[in-house]
Design a protein around this motif. Structure first.
Motif, PDB file in Angstrom:
ATOM      1  N   GLU A  14       0.987  -0.601   0.272  1.00  0.00           N
ATOM      2  CA  GLU A  14      -0.238   0.221  -0.304  1.00  0.00           C
ATOM      3  C   GLU A  14       0.777   1.309   0.211  1.00  0.00           C
ATOM      4  OE1 GLU A  14      -2.972   1.974   2.567  1.00  0.00           O
ATOM      5  OE2 GLU A  14      -2.352   0.607   3.282  1.00  0.00           O
ATOM      6  N   ILE A  15       0.720   2.176  -1.123  1.00  0.00           N
ATOM      7  CA  ILE A  15       1.061   3.358  -0.956  1.00  0.00           C
ATOM      8  C   ILE A  15       0.830   4.539   0.284  1.00  0.00           C
ATOM      9  CG2 ILE A  15       1.620   5.520  -2.506  1.00  0.00           C
ATOM     10  CD1 ILE A  15       1.739   3.755  -4.852  1.00  0.00           C
ATOM     11  N   THR A  16       1.252   4.415   0.813  1.00  0.00           N
ATOM     12  CA  THR A  16       0.579   5.567   2.013  1.00  0.00           C
ATOM     13  C   THR A  16       1.125   6.985   2.499  1.00  0.00           C
ATOM     14  OG1 THR A  16       3.493   5.214   3.584  1.00  0.00           O
ATOM     15  CG2 THR A  16       1.254   3.616   3.890  1.00  0.00           C
ATOM     16  N   LEU A  29       8.015   8.580  -3.716  1.00  0.00           N
ATOM     17  CA  LEU A  29       6.296   7.832  -2.658  1.00  0.00           C
ATOM     18  C   LEU A  29       6.595   7.095  -1.579  1.00  0.00           C
ATOM     19  CD1 LEU A  29       5.911   4.700  -4.424  1.00  0.00           C
ATOM     20  CD2 LEU A  29       5.539   6.232  -6.097  1.00  0.00           C
ATOM     21  N   VAL A  30       5.915   6.632  -0.371  1.00  0.00           N
ATOM     22  CA  VAL A  30       6.264   5.671   0.596  1.00  0.00           C
ATOM     23  C   VAL A  30       5.283   4.522   0.069  1.00  0.00           C
ATOM     24  CG1 VAL A  30       7.006   5.843   2.931  1.00  0.00           C
ATOM     25  CG2 VAL A  30       7.187   7.508   1.794  1.00  0.00           C
ATOM     26  N   ILE A  31       5.881   3.172   0.283  1.00  0.00           N
ATOM     27  CA  ILE A  31       5.818   2.349   0.201  1.00  0.00           C
ATOM     28  C   ILE A  31       5.474   0.706   1.299  1.00  0.00           C
ATOM     29  CG2 ILE A  31       6.231   1.198  -1.637  1.00  0.00           C
ATOM     30  CD1 ILE A  31       3.834   0.013  -3.347  1.00  0.00           C
ATOM     31  N   ALA A  39       8.611   0.354   5.855  1.00  0.00           N
ATOM     32  CA  ALA A  39       8.425   1.414   4.498  1.00  0.00           C
ATOM     33  C   ALA A  39       9.216   1.552   3.789  1.00  0.00           C
ATOM     34  CB  ALA A  39       7.576   2.422   4.574  1.00  0.00           C
ATOM     35  N   VAL A  40       9.372   1.498   2.413  1.00  0.00           N
ATOM     36  CA  VAL A  40      10.619   1.334   1.306  1.00  0.00           C
ATOM     37  C   VAL A  40       9.576   2.685   0.350  1.00  0.00           C
ATOM     38  CG1 VAL A  40      11.383   1.020  -0.967  1.00  0.00           C
ATOM     39  CG2 VAL A  40      10.303  -1.308   0.745  1.00  0.00           C
ATOM     40  N   GLU A  41      11.304   3.433   0.800  1.00  0.00           N
ATOM     41  CA  GLU A  41      11.227   5.470  -0.542  1.00  0.00           C
ATOM     42  C   GLU A  41      11.781   4.950  -1.571  1.00  0.00           C
ATOM     43  OE1 GLU A  41      12.788   8.085   1.837  1.00  0.00           O
ATOM     44  OE2 GLU A  41      12.088   6.933   3.827  1.00  0.00           O
ATOM     45  N   ILE A  42      10.496   5.286  -2.789  1.00  0.00           N
ATOM     46  CA  ILE A  42      10.839   5.328  -3.983  1.00  0.00           C
ATOM     47  C   ILE A  42      11.028   6.837  -4.622  1.00  0.00           C
ATOM     48  CG2 ILE A  42      10.244   4.882  -6.379  1.00  0.00           C
ATOM     49  CD1 ILE A  42       8.677   1.954  -4.769  1.00  0.00           C
TER      50      ILE A  42
END
Length: 97
Positions: A14-16, A29-31, A39-42
């Protein structure tokens, strides 16, 4: 836009957070990915929209991620490739450029 993306990603995460800068053609984005503790940052540092009379697509020109494995996946499967924009999303195209 985040809601529409989350519908596509519902099985993997889920993108938060989502931030779009149309002047610089970049997205942050943070997902939260399934199976990941954090969470992963892109960062999509540059994208372009390509149009012709019948269709449109987006090309991610430069991107990075907060995980090494995801950086490699972006390089192998995303950067430089053309992704069609569905006709139903045509109204969003002007917002992205």
């Amino acid at each position: 836009m985040r809601h529409a993306l989350n519908k596509k990603l519902r099985h993997i995460g889920e993108i938060t957070e989502l931030s779009l800068n149309t002047k610089k053609c970049c997205v942050s984005l943070v997902i939260e990915l399934a199976g990941e503790d954090e969470a992963v940052e892109i960062e999509i540092e540059r994208y372009s929209i390509r149009r012709n009379e019948n269709s449109a697509s987006v090309v991610i020109e430069k991107a990075s991620a907060s995980r090494e494995w995801l950086d490699a996946a972006l390089e192998d499967f995303v950067i430089g490739r053309r992704f069609p924009i569905p006709p139903m999303a045509a109204e969003w195209i002007d917002m992205l450029t």
